[in-house]
Design an enzyme around this catalytic site. Structure first.
Site, PDB file in Angstrom:
ATOM      1  N   GLY A 198       1.732   7.368   4.788  1.00  0.00           N
ATOM      2  CA  GLY A 198       2.221   6.202   5.578  1.00  0.00           C
ATOM      3  C   GLY A 198       3.191   5.301   5.282  1.00  0.00           C
ATOM      4  O   GLY A 198       4.218   4.947   5.647  1.00  0.00           O
ATOM      5  N   GLY A 207      -3.859   9.833   2.015  1.00  0.00           N
ATOM      6  CA  GLY A 207      -3.536  10.442   0.686  1.00  0.00           C
ATOM      7  C   GLY A 207      -3.669   9.919  -0.393  1.00  0.00           C
ATOM      8  O   GLY A 207      -3.417  10.288  -1.500  1.00  0.00           O
ATOM      9  N   THR A 208      -4.270   8.801  -0.212  1.00  0.00           N
ATOM     10  CA  THR A 208      -4.704   7.827  -1.317  1.00  0.00           C
ATOM     11  C   THR A 208      -5.716   8.168  -2.378  1.00  0.00           C
ATOM     12  O   THR A 208      -5.694   7.888  -3.394  1.00  0.00           O
ATOM     13  CB  THR A 208      -4.731   6.409  -0.763  1.00  0.00           C
ATOM     14  OG1 THR A 208      -5.899   6.340  -0.272  1.00  0.00           O
ATOM     15  CG2 THR A 208      -3.524   5.858   0.017  1.00  0.00           C
ATOM     16  N   ILE A 210     -10.630  -0.407 -11.610  1.00  0.00           N
ATOM     17  CA  ILE A 210     -10.241   0.694 -10.915  1.00  0.00           C
ATOM     18  C   ILE A 210     -11.278   1.520 -10.629  1.00  0.00           C
ATOM     19  O   ILE A 210     -12.057   2.032 -11.459  1.00  0.00           O
ATOM     20  CB  ILE A 210      -9.044   1.318 -11.965  1.00  0.00           C
ATOM     21  CG1 ILE A 210      -8.045   0.547 -12.537  1.00  0.00           C
ATOM     22  CG2 ILE A 210      -8.659   2.622 -11.557  1.00  0.00           C
ATOM     23  CD1 ILE A 210      -7.220  -0.116 -11.314  1.00  0.00           C
ATOM     24  N   PRO A 252     -10.476   6.424 -11.066  1.00  0.00           N
ATOM     25  CA  PRO A 252      -9.294   6.609 -12.023  1.00  0.00           C
ATOM     26  C   PRO A 252      -8.295   7.733 -11.830  1.00  0.00           C
ATOM     27  O   PRO A 252      -7.171   7.423 -11.785  1.00  0.00           O
ATOM     28  CB  PRO A 252      -9.846   6.577 -13.503  1.00  0.00           C
ATOM     29  CG  PRO A 252     -11.344   6.087 -13.332  1.00  0.00           C
ATOM     30  CD  PRO A 252     -11.766   6.440 -11.792  1.00  0.00           C
ATOM     31  N   LYS A 260      -8.459  -4.957  -7.333  1.00  0.00           N
ATOM     32  CA  LYS A 260      -7.480  -5.836  -6.456  1.00  0.00           C
ATOM     33  C   LYS A 260      -6.574  -5.024  -5.603  1.00  0.00           C
ATOM     34  O   LYS A 260      -5.672  -5.455  -4.850  1.00  0.00           O
ATOM     35  CB  LYS A 260      -6.782  -6.277  -7.607  1.00  0.00           C
ATOM     36  CG  LYS A 260      -7.152  -7.573  -8.344  1.00  0.00           C
ATOM     37  CD  LYS A 260      -6.174  -8.059  -9.324  1.00  0.00           C
ATOM     38  CE  LYS A 260      -6.726  -9.452  -9.975  1.00  0.00           C
ATOM     39  NZ  LYS A 260      -5.882  -9.868 -11.046  1.00  0.00           N
ATOM     40  N   GLY A 261      -6.575  -3.561  -5.707  1.00  0.00           N
ATOM     41  CA  GLY A 261      -5.604  -2.783  -4.794  1.00  0.00           C
ATOM     42  C   GLY A 261      -4.486  -2.318  -5.661  1.00  0.00           C
ATOM     43  O   GLY A 261      -4.150  -3.280  -6.448  1.00  0.00           O
ATOM     44  N   GLY A 290      -1.964   0.096  -4.221  1.00  0.00           N
ATOM     45  CA  GLY A 290      -1.218   1.093  -3.350  1.00  0.00           C
ATOM     46  C   GLY A 290       0.274   0.491  -3.433  1.00  0.00           C
ATOM     47  O   GLY A 290       1.129   1.334  -3.312  1.00  0.00           O
ATOM     48  N   GLU A 291       0.094  -0.714  -3.761  1.00  0.00           N
ATOM     49  CA  GLU A 291       1.749  -1.167  -3.812  1.00  0.00           C
ATOM     50  C   GLU A 291       2.439  -1.829  -5.195  1.00  0.00           C
ATOM     51  O   GLU A 291       3.548  -1.973  -5.389  1.00  0.00           O
ATOM     52  CB  GLU A 291       2.075  -2.369  -2.523  1.00  0.00           C
ATOM     53  CG  GLU A 291       1.976  -1.592  -1.260  1.00  0.00           C
ATOM     54  CD  GLU A 291       1.390  -2.554  -0.135  1.00  0.00           C
ATOM     55  OE1 GLU A 291       2.257  -2.842   0.931  1.00  0.00           O
ATOM     56  OE2 GLU A 291       0.115  -2.700  -0.035  1.00  0.00           O
TER      57      GLU A 291
HETATM   58 MO1  MOS Z   1       1.665  -1.155   3.436  1.00  0.00          MO
HETATM   59  S1  MOS Z   1       3.647  -1.486   3.642  1.00  0.00           S
HETATM   60  O1  MOS Z   1       0.784  -2.730   3.261  1.00  0.00           O
HETATM   61  O2  MOS Z   1       0.863  -0.083   4.529  1.00  0.00           O
END
Ligand code: MOS
Length: 697
Positions: free
Chosen positions: A223, A455-456, A584, A587, A656-657, A659-660
């Site tokens: 996404g 997919g994460t 984490i 891992p 903390k996350g 993904g970005e």
């Molecule tokens: Mo992400 S751009 O916060 O789905």
């Protein structure tokens, strides 16, 4: 447990994605996109389309049902005759087969009153304005001290303008929806990052109670923000199903994704840095210009990261935006931080060169003790540890600082080599979520939460924390996610999924564990269950003793590049990211997430570019041949590691996350490595061959 729990389902094809749900009597919706960028629909002639065998309906602004909830103009499908951008859905055909729908869509004749369009972002556009806030709700501008005076007086100055192009998310699975009505209730199988939010928004558009819409998203093929909220395809499927009385499938084509599923707006960013000869910043200013559509204001918060990265007594950040006749921009992985940190971190590299100071050392010298604008303490901040750990692992020590001097290769292929570094950051936040956990007398557990795994590896991470908290093997737990009928949860977005969902899951698991313990382990015949809601816990981050703390993940990105001395081809033989992102949780999945982010950053550095055609007012790329995305051959030795970091504020998992944070800074590290290799500073992404050949040594 390191294996991805849904791995076997995915590689064997058992995993079901939205469009694949088999439904008896399904019909297919095919959208008709506008061919003008601005104007009004004068007339729609559906005669030819209706004559195509199998066609069930042609939906136009003349006959579309009125939608009661049109707060989001992107979802007010066929409610107006106005055209806001080229590619906007202006009509649709519903037919018994996708082929018939597509063929008939080509026979819908639309006449327009075309108006002149303006689709070009310029730094001095006369309609630039100051929005009330920038996404998601940050102050538009900030200032402290006397930037202009301090900058004028600085011993060393950098004043540079950076540009990033429009970029499109392009997850592997295009947006797709299947909608089925049963009386007054609507079930939607959708490729979404957030079933709870999607259900609430779709209910709003159709004027239904929240419980009347159920959104199911068992598996989602990526996404990157594009599936964070419902797009026109969801409304189209539901509307077409309502009109025809059949289940309706609607898939967005790859080419339509350049218009209707959002993009990262192009940016023009001026960064000014003033420093003493020792590289310590005295003045820092980041001015951002970007675009939004005429339908909706979406302002990418590209200068926001600059507010907390480095110490400097005199500082300013600003954002200006212009409404153009372009598709509405939207979220794309690290909105704001990603383009903004390309500019700031490139400028830091320029400052390092101007001061003759190593770029790692420069960042260490400008590390702030507290948030440099608000004075808030950081809940945890380990940027310097990431830089030091990365420098050691990468072999940074003894780097030759001179640009353009190192050659490698042979008589056939002459390479210039270089290395670069950049910092990374992303906010660490969580949003309220709920979870329910049950146990049966036979000892089987159920964990229920409307999370989404796009997919994460979210399923795997949630199973890890549930098993750990309950003190049972993961095999004893049935985890159900991806369905708005489950306890409502935050979307998979803003790098908040893991922190938000684990918070609710751990809380519910602890409550259930306490119930079981109170009964000495005896589970009654009806089983036991516990429900958790984290609304109050998360509210305490903003109003309790934890209020007023700055929370971010950080990282350091190191890149090695080779630039072909004859052709300008850039290769990236090595990328290393070192991150500090709290605990984490899972891992193996985390490493993939971070490497994925870095790969997307490499892609941003070298490939990704949606170029606007001013004549037609459209992004003409339209497929993955014309919009390049990094593929396996582009990625060589890439690694992501993290340092152990304790994050006290973000819930029981302390996550903390991730993904970005992986995408932020990568492009600057690569651009700086290209400068180190060639002596050419590319300030406008992507770093194409022609930009290097212009001034090639
Ligand atoms: Mo992400 S751009 O916060 O789905």
């Amino acid at each position: 447990m390191t294996g991805r729990v849904d791995g076997p389902d995915k590689v064997t094809g058992r995993a079901r994605y939205a469009f694949e749900y088999p439904l008896d009597g399904a019909a297919y919706a095919w959208a008709v996109p506008s061919v003008i960028a601005r104007g009004t629909i004068r007339s729609v002639d559906a005669t030819g389309a209706l004559a195509v065998p199998g066609v069930l309906a042609v939906i136009t602004p003349d006959n579309a049902p009125r939608l009661p909830g049109t707060d989001d103009p992107e979802l007010a499908l066929f409610q107006s005759r106005a055209v806001a951008y080229r590619g906007q859905y202006v009509a649709a055909v519903v037919a018994a087969s996708a082929e018939a729908a597509r063929a008939a869509a080509g026979r819908v004749v639309i006449e327009y009153d075309q108006a002149a369009h303006d689709v070009t972002l310029t730094p001095d556009h006369p309609r630039l304005y100051k929005p009330d806030f920038v996404n998601p709700r940050h102050e538009t501008d900030t200032a402290s001290g006397d930037f202009d005076g301090a900058f004028a007086a600085a011993a060393v100055r950098v004043d540079a303008t950076y540009r990033t192009p429009a970029e499109h998310n392009h997850p592997m699975e295009p947006h797709a929806t299947v909608a089925v009505w049963d009386g007054g209730t609507l079930t939607v199988y959708d490729a979404t990052q957030g079933p709870s939010r999607a259900a609430a928004q779709v209910a709003g558009v159709f004027g239904l109670e929240p419980g009347q819409v159920r959104v199911i998203a068992e598996h989602v093929g990526g996404g990157f923000g594009a599936k964070g909220m419902p797009r026109a395809n969801v409304i189209l499927a539901a509307m077409a199903a309502r009109i025809t009385g059949r289940p309706v499938k609607c898939a967005v084509t790859r080419s339509q994704m350049f218009a209707v599923t959002g993009h990262r707006a192009p940016s023009i960013q001026r960064v000014r840095l003033g420093a003493g000869p020792d590289g310590r910043l005295t003045a820092l200013c980041h001015d951002v210009i970007d675009q939004t559509s005429t339908l909706k204001e979406f302002t990418e918060q590209s200068a926001v990261a600059t507010r907390h990265m480095y110490a400097a007594p005199h500082r300013r950040t600003t954002h200006r935006v212009v409404r153009l006749d372009v598709p509405t921009p939207s979220w794309m992985r690290a909105p704001g931080e990603c383009p903004g940190m390309f500019a700031l971190e490139s400028a830091m590299d320029e400052l390092a060169a101007a001061c003759g100071i190593d770029p790692v050392e420069l960042r260490l010298r400008n590390e702030p003790a507290v948030h440099p604008e608000t004075g808030q303490p950081f809940s945890s901040r380990h940027l310097t540890a990431c830089l030091r750990e990365g420098a050691a692992r990468f072999g940074w020590a003894g780097r030759d600082p001179a640009p353009g001097g190192r050659r490698a290769g042979n008589a056939h292929r002459r390479w210039l080599t270089g290395t670069g570094v950049a910092a990374s950051t992303y906010p660490a936040r969580a949003m309220p979520s709920q979870a329910r956990v049950t146990v049966s007398p036979s000892g089987r557990y159920q964990v229920l939460i409307a999370a989404a795994d796009i997919g994460t590896g979210a399923r795997t991470a949630l199973l890890v924390v549930a098993a750990e908290t309950l003190g049972v093997p993961a095999a004893a737990i049935d985890l159900r996610i991806g369905d708005s009928a489950l306890p409502p949860a935050m979307i998979a977005g803003g790098s908040m999924g893991t922190a938000s969902w684990t918070w609710a899951v751990i809380k519910a698991c602890r409550a259930l564990r306490d119930q079981v313990r109170a009964r000495d382990g005896a589970v009654p015949p009806g089983g036991l269950s516990a429900h958790a809601d984290t609304t109050a816990d998360i509210g305490a981050l903003a109003s309790g003793p934890l209020a007023g703390r700055a929370r971010y993940a950080f990282g350091a990105q190191f890149a090695e590049v080779r630039v072909d001395a004859d052709t300008g081809e850039v290769r990236v033989p090595r990328l290393l990211g070192v991150f500090a992102a709290g605990r984490i949780v899972s891992p193996a999945q985390a490493r993939s997430q971070l490497i994925g982010g870095m790969t997307m950053g490499l892609s941003m550095a070298l490939h990704e570019e949606s170029s606007m055609d001013p004549q037609f007012g459209d992004y003409p790329n339209h497929d993955l041949a014309g919009y390049h995305i990094a593929a396996h051959a582009d990625v060589q030795d890439i690694d992501a590691v993290w340092i152990d970091e304790e994050e006290p504020d973000l819930g029981p998992a302390g996550a903390k996350g991730i993904g970005e944070v992986g995408i932020v800074g990568t492009a600057a590290a690569i651009a700086s490595a290209v400068y180190h290799a060639t002596g050419i500073r590319v300030r406008d992404l992507p770093i194409r061959l022609d930009k290097l050949l212009r001034g090639h040594p």
